[in-house]
Write a protein that holds these residues in place. Structure first.
Motif, PDB file in Angstrom:
ATOM      1  N   ASP A  23      30.715  40.729  45.414  1.00 28.22           N
ATOM      2  CA  ASP A  23      30.022  41.312  44.270  1.00 28.22           C
ATOM      3  C   ASP A  23      29.821  40.261  43.176  1.00 28.22           C
ATOM      4  N   PRO A  24      28.540  39.953  42.839  1.00 31.72           N
ATOM      5  CA  PRO A  24      28.291  38.879  41.858  1.00 31.72           C
ATOM      6  C   PRO A  24      28.913  39.181  40.500  1.00 31.72           C
ATOM      7  N   ASP A  65      31.700  40.905  39.946  1.00 26.17           N
ATOM      8  CA  ASP A  65      33.128  40.620  40.040  1.00 26.17           C
ATOM      9  C   ASP A  65      33.372  39.116  39.992  1.00 26.17           C
ATOM     10  N   THR A  94      41.704  43.412  45.627  1.00 25.00           N
ATOM     11  CA  THR A  94      40.826  44.473  46.121  1.00 25.00           C
ATOM     12  C   THR A  94      40.834  45.678  45.192  1.00 25.00           C
ATOM     13  N   SER A  95      39.892  46.574  45.411  1.00 27.65           N
ATOM     14  CA  SER A  95      39.881  47.829  44.651  1.00 27.65           C
ATOM     15  C   SER A  95      40.738  48.882  45.327  1.00 27.65           C
ATOM     16  N   SER A  96      41.123  48.594  46.566  1.00 34.06           N
ATOM     17  CA  SER A  96      41.764  49.651  47.362  1.00 34.06           C
ATOM     18  C   SER A  96      43.260  49.793  47.101  1.00 34.06           C
ATOM     19  N   ASP A 142      38.894  39.358  48.809  1.00 37.09           N
ATOM     20  CA  ASP A 142      38.529  40.777  48.731  1.00 37.09           C
ATOM     21  C   ASP A 142      38.596  41.347  50.152  1.00 37.09           C
ATOM     22  N   LEU A 143      38.840  42.661  50.265  1.00 32.68           N
ATOM     23  CA  LEU A 143      38.955  43.227  51.621  1.00 32.68           C
ATOM     24  C   LEU A 143      37.609  43.665  52.166  1.00 32.68           C
ATOM     25  N   LYS A 144      36.817  44.302  51.298  1.00 30.21           N
ATOM     26  CA  LYS A 144      35.544  44.834  51.776  1.00 30.21           C
ATOM     27  C   LYS A 144      34.474  43.776  51.594  1.00 30.21           C
ATOM     28  N   LYS A 185      42.599  45.405  41.860  1.00 28.04           N
ATOM     29  CA  LYS A 185      41.810  45.046  40.676  1.00 28.04           C
ATOM     30  C   LYS A 185      41.874  46.188  39.677  1.00 28.04           C
ATOM     31  N   ASP A 238      45.693  49.866  53.918  1.00 30.41           N
ATOM     32  CA  ASP A 238      45.251  48.500  53.641  1.00 30.41           C
ATOM     33  C   ASP A 238      46.443  47.621  53.271  1.00 30.41           C
TER      34      ASP A 238
END
Lengths: 517, 151
Positions: free
Chosen positions: B13-14, B16, B96-98, B66-68, B118, B103
């Motif tokens: 994600d640019p 991020d 990550t957001s997760s 990042d994971l995704k 995050k 995960d």
């Protein structure tokens, strides 16, 4: 279900009968084969006694009877043993020359007829036994209307050859009929029984009628004693045997057809069920991946809203007027609130999906921990805690802890405006469950909204009055429901509230969980 | 702050990326950050192939993962790294957001060095990134073979 329709005595009788049958059949080989040997020995004894006391020696029905009994009660192997033993006994004791295993040419046909009859009887009884062991228990599970009658007739089954044999024996003693007559009657009965296995109900009746006609005809035609007393008796026996067997076969067939219907119905339902299970699993997976993408994808743009608003605030703060700064501040607050809502919702959904790891949990200990935890944040407040002794419950410790923490922090939050807050934790001990309550002297609520309290994101107060997203009580309810309990609340505006949750008692809960499919 | 390690930021994600770089900038760590926008690019960097075939040798001091991710996802990258003798020592931080437990478990099973969610709040986000940057690029002693640069 069946038990409702029958008295306890009948049920017990049927069970013990079934057990006895089953135990012998599934018993250890020595017992089963021993039973078979005993049957043949008894038949041999009876036959020898008949000869000794001057009755006409007719051994076939006696040995046949032994084979029938051995097959019906002890299964296939013992049945074969009974046939072999009977043939050996017959050969040794009853064919010329006597007391040797040789057979004279004149007696050879008689010997073969004996073996053929013994083999047919064994095969037939075996087949019948197999179908009834399979269909009877299944039927009693299904509680078919025909079941009771069919079971009753089936129990008569072994009596048919017995009755035939006894009557035949009596007639032999009277010395009026020949082996051939008996053979015909038995043969007809066997034909009808075979028809029972392979034909429909109508087919069986047709075969039976044919047999009856043939029997009658043969006796009528047989000169010279066609309609003598003995002949009539024998015809009667033959007809009765055929009639009984026919009735039985028709019953069995009808019950089987109905059983078949039920079985296919069950199969259909089963397919439906597994389809549903698959759908459920799929939707569960979908739900999981939905929660996952919410957690991952929804948070990212939110972080950007927050981040860039913050950067904007930092960069342009000096050039913006008061109103614009307030707008940015509102964007920031909203994005944070949304973040909190997403987190709460995810936590809530996680509780619904997480496995419960149940152990014995001391509620006393949990309350102590929760009070200590909450006490750290409320050291400047005057709170009077009244904690009664609480029982040990069976449940997931971390989930129950969350319940207690949620309820206690609610009580602390909603008593904020009291100079002295009073919070009481206690329980009402029931027979099967224990009801724990948390009572406070806080803001309370209007009972007409009580049903809304436990909804997700439902709040009865303005955010300015009391902060929070409204997930706490929803979480409490979800956890308690997952433990097989209930939640409820009582309160009055400005006069405090009491929240109750019930949990099954340790033993009940263990049973309930064990019984859950 | 004697020397700085190179940070490999793997993030699709640019925004991020921008926010992360802004955070690292405050400690002047941004110059040493290499950004890979998907898992494949990250592996390209590590194996010095594709657009990174001419880069100077050496592993990054830390990899923020990042994971995704498009193409090759974070866990696959992690698995690849941990199964390669030359790369397995690289410290990897999942960023990550997760929050998802599965995960977390999978990441740790694959041998991740840290797992950071995050934060939504920008301040917390900036703090988290800064602390990560400072810890892994400055305080932590990376395994031998990592790129270092005198400040």
């Amino acid at each position: 279900m069946t038990h409702l329709a029958e008295g306890p005595t009948r049920v017990a009788l049927r069970r013990s009968l079934a057990r006895w049958n089953l135990e012998l059949e599934t018993g250890r080989p020595p017992i089963r084969y021993g039973f078979s040997v005993v049957c043949v020995a008894v038949a041999l004894g009876a036959a020898l006694a008949c000869r000794r006391y001057g009755f006409r020696p007719e051994e076939l029905p006696l040995f046949d009877l032994a084979i029938v009994v051995a097959t019906w009660y002890a299964g296939v192997g013992p049945s074969v043993l009974a046939v072999v033993l009977s043939a050996a006994c017959f050969d040794y004791f009853f064919t010329e020359p006597l007391y040797s295993f040789e057979v004279s040419t004149e007696d050879l046909p008689r010997f073969f007829v004996f073996i053929a009859f013994a083999a047919i009887t064994a095969w037939f009884m075996g087949a019948l036994r197999a179908t009834s062991t399979v269909s009877l228990p299944a039927r009693s599970d299904l509680n078919l209307p025909e079941q009771a009658r069919a079971a009753w007739y089936s129990r008569l089954l072994p009596l048919v050859p017995l009755a035939t044999a006894l009557c035949a024996g009596a007639i032999f003693v009277a010395d009026t009929v020949t082996t051939t007559d008996i053979a015909f009657s038995t043969l007809y009965a066997v034909v009808v029984l075979m028809a029972a296995r392979f034909c429909s109900a109508e087919g069986i009746i047709r075969v039976a009628v044919g047999c009856v006609a043939l029997t009658g005809l043969s006796y009528y035609m047989s000169p010279p004693g066609g309609l003598e007393f003995a002949g009539i008796v024998n015809t009667g026996i033959g007809l009765a045997a055929i009639g009984l067997v026919t009735l039985l076969a028709v019953q069995q067939k009808t019950a089987e057809a109905s059983l078949q219907e039920r079985v296919s119905e069950i199969r259909k339902l089963n397919q439906e069920l597994s389809k549903r299970a698959r759908e459920l699993e799929m939707s569960n997976n979908e739900l999981e991946s939905f929660a996952y993408s919410v957690s991952h994808d929804l948070r990212a743009p939110l972080r950007h809203v927050d981040g860039y608003s913050e950067l904007l605030q930092k960069h342009a703060s000096s050039s913006l007027d008061e109103k614009s700064r307030r707008y940015i501040q509102t964007i920031l607050e909203s994005s944070r609130r949304m973040g909190k809502l997403i987190d709460d919702l995810l936590g809530f959904s996680r509780i619904g999906r997480a496995e419960t790891k149940k152990t014995l949990v001391s509620l006393d200990q949990l309350v102590k921990e929760a009070v200590a935890e909450i006490g750290q944040d409320t050291s400047e407040r005057d709170i009077v805690w009244k904690i009664d002794p609480l029982p040990v419950c069976y449940g997931d410790r971390s989930m129950l802890r969350l319940v207690i923490v949620n309820l206690l922090s609610n009580a602390v939050k909603f008593t904020r405006m009291r100079a002295q807050a009073e919070i009481e934790i206690g329980c009402v001990d029931g027979e099967h469950e224990v009801e724990v309550f948390v009572k406070d002297n806080g803001a309370g609520f209007d009972m007409q909204y009580a049903n809304k309290l436990f909804g997700v994101f439902q709040r009865l107060h303005l955010p300015e009055q009391f902060e929070g997203t409204g997930i706490g009580l929803a979480t409490v309810r979800r956890i308690i429901h997952r433990h097989g309990g209930e939640v409820r609340a009582e309160g009055r505006v400005d006069q405090g509230a009491t929240f109750y949750f019930s949990l099954p008692k340790a033993q009940d809960a263990a049973e309930r969980t064990a019984n859950r499919p | 702050m004697s020397e700085l390690g190179r940070v490999l930021l793997v993030e699709d994600d640019p925004r991020d990326v921008e926010l992360s770089l802004t955070a690292l900038e405050e400690y002047h760590l941004a110059n040493e950050v290499v950004v890979a926008r998907d898992g494949e690019k990250a592996l390209d960097y590590l194996y010095c192939r594709g657009e990174f075939s001419t880069r100077s040798n050496g592993n990054p001091a830390v990899m923020l993962l990042d994971l995704k991710l498009p193409k090759v996802d974070g866990l696959e990258v992690l698995q690849q790294i941990r199964s390669d003798e030359r790369l397995k020592l690289i410290p990897v931080v999942v960023l990550t957001s997760s929050h998802e437990e599965k995960d977390l478990i999978r990441s740790y099973k694959l041998g991740v060095n840290a797992y950071v969610v995050k934060p939504v709040n920008f301040h917390e986000f900036v703090n988290a990134i800064k602390e990560l940057g400072v810890f892994w690029a400055v305080i932590n002693q990376p395994p031998p073979g990592s790129m270092k640069k005198a400040p």
